[in-house]
Design a protein around this motif. Structure first.
Motif, PDB file in Angstrom:
ATOM      1  N   ASP A  66       0.835  -1.202   0.000  1.00 39.78           N
ATOM      2  CA  ASP A  66       0.000   0.000   0.000  1.00 39.78           C
ATOM      3  C   ASP A  66       0.870   1.252   0.000  1.00 39.78           C
ATOM      4  O   ASP A  66       2.084   1.187  -0.203  1.00 39.78           O
ATOM      5  N   ARG A  67       0.257   2.397   0.243  1.00 37.76           N
ATOM      6  CA  ARG A  67       0.980   3.673   0.147  1.00 37.76           C
ATOM      7  C   ARG A  67       2.058   3.814   1.219  1.00 37.76           C
ATOM      8  O   ARG A  67       2.942   4.666   1.099  1.00 37.76           O
ATOM      9  N   TYR A  68       1.979   3.024   2.263  1.00 38.08           N
ATOM     10  CA  TYR A  68       2.989   3.077   3.326  1.00 38.08           C
ATOM     11  C   TYR A  68       3.998   1.931   3.201  1.00 38.08           C
ATOM     12  O   TYR A  68       4.829   1.763   4.101  1.00 38.08           O
ATOM     13  N   GLY A  69       3.899   1.157   2.129  1.00 38.03           N
ATOM     14  CA  GLY A  69       4.832   0.059   1.923  1.00 38.03           C
ATOM     15  C   GLY A  69       4.485  -1.197   2.713  1.00 38.03           C
ATOM     16  O   GLY A  69       5.313  -2.110   2.809  1.00 38.03           O
ATOM     17  N   ARG A  70       3.290  -1.257   3.287  1.00 37.71           N
ATOM     18  CA  ARG A  70       2.891  -2.446   4.049  1.00 37.71           C
ATOM     19  C   ARG A  70       2.425  -3.545   3.093  1.00 37.71           C
ATOM     20  O   ARG A  70       1.720  -3.266   2.118  1.00 37.71           O
ATOM     21  N   ASP A  71       2.818  -4.767   3.375  1.00 39.87           N
ATOM     22  CA  ASP A  71       2.475  -5.897   2.514  1.00 39.87           C
ATOM     23  C   ASP A  71       0.972  -6.140   2.552  1.00 39.87           C
ATOM     24  O   ASP A  71       0.394  -6.400   3.626  1.00 39.87           O
ATOM     25  N   MET A  72       0.311  -6.087   1.388  1.00 43.07           N
ATOM     26  CA  MET A  72      -1.138  -6.211   1.339  1.00 43.07           C
ATOM     27  C   MET A  72      -1.614  -7.624   1.643  1.00 43.07           C
ATOM     28  O   MET A  72      -2.677  -7.816   2.241  1.00 43.07           O
ATOM     29  N   LEU A  73      -0.856  -8.626   1.248  1.00 43.17           N
ATOM     30  CA  LEU A  73      -1.245  -9.998   1.568  1.00 43.17           C
ATOM     31  C   LEU A  73      -1.299 -10.204   3.075  1.00 43.17           C
ATOM     32  O   LEU A  73      -2.258 -10.790   3.604  1.00 43.17           O
ATOM     33  N   SER A  74      -0.295  -9.703   3.773  1.00 45.34           N
ATOM     34  CA  SER A  74      -0.264  -9.821   5.234  1.00 45.34           C
ATOM     35  C   SER A  74      -1.424  -9.074   5.867  1.00 45.34           C
ATOM     36  O   SER A  74      -2.054  -9.555   6.820  1.00 45.34           O
ATOM     37  N   ARG A  75      -1.757  -7.902   5.323  1.00 46.58           N
ATOM     38  CA  ARG A  75      -2.857  -7.115   5.886  1.00 46.58           C
ATOM     39  C   ARG A  75      -4.210  -7.781   5.608  1.00 46.58           C
ATOM     40  O   ARG A  75      -5.112  -7.731   6.436  1.00 46.58           O
ATOM     41  N   GLU A 232      -8.850  -4.274   8.698  1.00 51.08           N
ATOM     42  CA  GLU A 232     -10.198  -4.821   8.493  1.00 51.08           C
ATOM     43  C   GLU A 232     -10.556  -4.579   7.048  1.00 51.08           C
ATOM     44  O   GLU A 232     -10.265  -3.505   6.508  1.00 51.08           O
ATOM     45  N   TRP A 233     -11.163  -5.550   6.397  1.00 48.25           N
ATOM     46  CA  TRP A 233     -11.318  -5.488   4.951  1.00 48.25           C
ATOM     47  C   TRP A 233     -12.061  -4.249   4.474  1.00 48.25           C
ATOM     48  O   TRP A 233     -11.650  -3.602   3.507  1.00 48.25           O
ATOM     49  N   GLY A 234     -13.138  -3.885   5.121  1.00 51.83           N
ATOM     50  CA  GLY A 234     -13.906  -2.714   4.695  1.00 51.83           C
ATOM     51  C   GLY A 234     -13.129  -1.424   4.856  1.00 51.83           C
ATOM     52  O   GLY A 234     -13.101  -0.577   3.959  1.00 51.83           O
ATOM     53  N   SER A 235     -12.471  -1.258   6.009  1.00 49.69           N
ATOM     54  CA  SER A 235     -11.694  -0.032   6.237  1.00 49.69           C
ATOM     55  C   SER A 235     -10.466   0.029   5.334  1.00 49.69           C
ATOM     56  O   SER A 235     -10.032   1.110   4.927  1.00 49.69           O
ATOM     57  N   MET A 236      -9.900  -1.148   4.991  1.00 48.16           N
ATOM     58  CA  MET A 236      -8.760  -1.174   4.069  1.00 48.16           C
ATOM     59  C   MET A 236      -9.181  -0.698   2.681  1.00 48.16           C
ATOM     60  O   MET A 236      -8.452   0.043   2.014  1.00 48.16           O
ATOM     61  N   MET A 237     -10.365  -1.093   2.236  1.00 48.77           N
ATOM     62  CA  MET A 237     -10.862  -0.617   0.939  1.00 48.77           C
ATOM     63  C   MET A 237     -11.130   0.883   0.975  1.00 48.77           C
ATOM     64  O   MET A 237     -10.843   1.597   0.014  1.00 48.77           O
ATOM     65  N   SER A 238     -11.671   1.351   2.093  1.00 45.96           N
ATOM     66  CA  SER A 238     -11.953   2.781   2.215  1.00 45.96           C
ATOM     67  C   SER A 238     -10.660   3.592   2.215  1.00 45.96           C
ATOM     68  O   SER A 238     -10.565   4.637   1.560  1.00 45.96           O
ATOM     69  N   ASP A 239      -9.644   3.092   2.917  1.00 46.94           N
ATOM     70  CA  ASP A 239      -8.386   3.815   3.048  1.00 46.94           C
ATOM     71  C   ASP A 239      -7.635   3.911   1.723  1.00 46.94           C
ATOM     72  O   ASP A 239      -6.823   4.833   1.527  1.00 46.94           O
ATOM     73  N   THR A 240      -7.907   2.984   0.812  1.00 47.37           N
ATOM     74  CA  THR A 240      -7.147   2.950  -0.458  1.00 47.37           C
ATOM     75  C   THR A 240      -8.021   3.206  -1.686  1.00 47.37           C
ATOM     76  O   THR A 240      -7.566   2.986  -2.810  1.00 47.37           O
ATOM     77  N   ARG A 241      -9.258   3.656  -1.483  1.00 46.35           N
ATOM     78  CA  ARG A 241     -10.173   3.785  -2.626  1.00 46.35           C
ATOM     79  C   ARG A 241      -9.709   4.813  -3.652  1.00 46.35           C
ATOM     80  O   ARG A 241     -10.019   4.701  -4.836  1.00 46.35           O
ATOM     81  N   ASN A 242      -8.947   5.827  -3.209  1.00 48.44           N
ATOM     82  CA  ASN A 242      -8.464   6.830  -4.169  1.00 48.44           C
ATOM     83  C   ASN A 242      -7.314   6.300  -5.027  1.00 48.44           C
ATOM     84  O   ASN A 242      -6.870   6.981  -5.952  1.00 48.44           O
ATOM     85  N   LEU A 243      -6.838   5.088  -4.727  1.00 48.58           N
ATOM     86  CA  LEU A 243      -5.776   4.479  -5.538  1.00 48.58           C
ATOM     87  C   LEU A 243      -6.325   3.475  -6.540  1.00 48.58           C
ATOM     88  O   LEU A 243      -5.568   2.806  -7.232  1.00 48.58           O
ATOM     89  N   LEU A 244      -7.662   3.367  -6.612  1.00 48.27           N
ATOM     90  CA  LEU A 244      -8.269   2.329  -7.438  1.00 48.27           C
ATOM     91  C   LEU A 244      -7.909   2.475  -8.912  1.00 48.27           C
ATOM     92  O   LEU A 244      -7.700   1.480  -9.610  1.00 48.27           O
ATOM     93  N   THR A 245      -7.815   3.690  -9.398  1.00 42.77           N
ATOM     94  CA  THR A 245      -7.528   3.894 -10.821  1.00 42.77           C
ATOM     95  C   THR A 245      -6.049   3.783 -11.154  1.00 42.77           C
ATOM     96  O   THR A 245      -5.676   3.440 -12.271  1.00 42.77           O
ATOM     97  N   THR A 246      -5.186   4.056 -10.182  1.00 40.59           N
ATOM     98  CA  THR A 246      -3.741   4.041 -10.452  1.00 40.59           C
ATOM     99  C   THR A 246      -3.049   2.775  -9.932  1.00 40.59           C
ATOM    100  O   THR A 246      -2.133   2.262 -10.565  1.00 40.59           O
ATOM    101  N   HIS A 247      -3.482   2.305  -8.768  1.00 38.20           N
ATOM    102  CA  HIS A 247      -2.892   1.099  -8.164  1.00 38.20           C
ATOM    103  C   HIS A 247      -4.037   0.202  -7.675  1.00 38.20           C
ATOM    104  O   HIS A 247      -4.246   0.047  -6.468  1.00 38.20           O
TER     105      HIS A 247
END
Length: 282
Positions: A66-75, A232-247
């Motif tokens: 993600d934007r902070y370099g955290r592994d998404m699979l682990s999250r 948490e899956w819902g909050s993770m989607m909310s936190d990264t929704r502005n990256l949907l078009t680029t990442h």
């Protein structure tokens, strides 16, 4: 129309048994894996590495970072514990509470039945998620408050099912015989009523898991559920929704986890319903 033969019924029953083993096993594996999620993570899900931010999916990071370099699979893995166990807690609570209210209404008589059923009508009159949003916002957000908000709008369906099933059982011959034999109310409910109404309630609960999971994720997505940095899956989607078009992988990873989990629990619910259907040779 020809009646199904004994052989056909047996084949169909074996097919249902196989489905129950497969989907029940997948659901159980999901629950167990989420319990041990911290041990299954390849990386620390909260460790930030800004030098590796927004990395594309690779062998090192299957879902990217993600934007902070955290592994998404682990999250996603560690987020399963919050998402799945919150859902199971919610469904378990509304099933028990709604069933108790439904049995109490059917057994107590017209006055209490009328009052409690009118209260349930009030809850059912509101659009479910809109009412949950209002309750969660009033309570201030958070996972526990999201569970309370969804519980407040979801118990009436179980109360209705339990009430209708209890009313059907209440006047049967075997219940009258149990009364004549000296059985008390508690014993009749626990020994005779509950075992005979548990099937429809169980089917409703299992089918409700997927719905409740999406609604909990929806509240978190809107900022009224789990709060960052909790995975948490819902909050993770909310936190990264502005990256949907680029990442897109950053947002789609938790969305895919929700999709897979909901499909598994819905298929399990359908299988349990078919298994308990007396027309299938049970």
């Amino acid at each position: 129309m020809r009646e199904p033969t004994v052989r056909t019924q047996k084949i169909h029953r074996n097919y249902l048994k196989l489905r129950l083993i497969i989907f029940g096993g997948l659901a159980l594996a999901l629950v167990i894996a989420s319990y041990f999620s911290e041990s299954l993570c390849p990386y620390d899900p909260y460790l930030q590495d800004l030098g590796n931010a927004k990395a594309i999916p690779s062998a090192a990071h299957l879902f990217g970072t993600d934007r902070y370099g955290r592994d998404m699979l682990s999250r996603v893995i560690v987020g399963s514990k919050t998402s799945i166990y919150s859902t199971l807690l919610l469904v378990g609570f509304i099933m028990v509470f709604g069933t108790m209210i439904g049995i109490f209404c059917a057994w107590s008589g017209k006055k209490i039945d009328s009052v409690l059923m009118r209260i349930s009508d009030i809850f059912l009159a509101f659009p479910g998620l809109v009412f949950a949003l209002a309750v969660a916002a009033a309570l201030g957000g958070g996972v526990h408050n999201a569970i309370i908000a969804l519980a407040a709008i979801s118990w009436p369906k179980y109360a209705r099912v339990a009430r209708s099933q209890t009313l059907a059982q209440k006047e049967t011959v075997y219940i009258k015989a149990a009364r004549l034999s000296g059985c008390g109310t508690g014993k009749i409910i626990l020994k005779h009523i509950l075992p005979n109404i548990f099937g429809p309630i169980l089917v409703t609960a299992v089918l409700d898991i997927g719905t409740m999971m999406m609604e909990l994720a929806g509240l978190s997505f809107l900022g009224l559920g789990a709060k960052p940095p909790i995975a948490e899956w819902g909050s993770m989607m909310s936190d990264t929704r502005n990256l949907l078009t680029t990442h897109p992988w950053v947002t789609l990873a938790p969305g895919f986890a929700i999709f897979v989990s909901v499909v598994i629990f819905n298929l399990l619910g359908d299988t349990v319903r078919d298994w308990l259907d007396p027309r299938n040779g049970r």
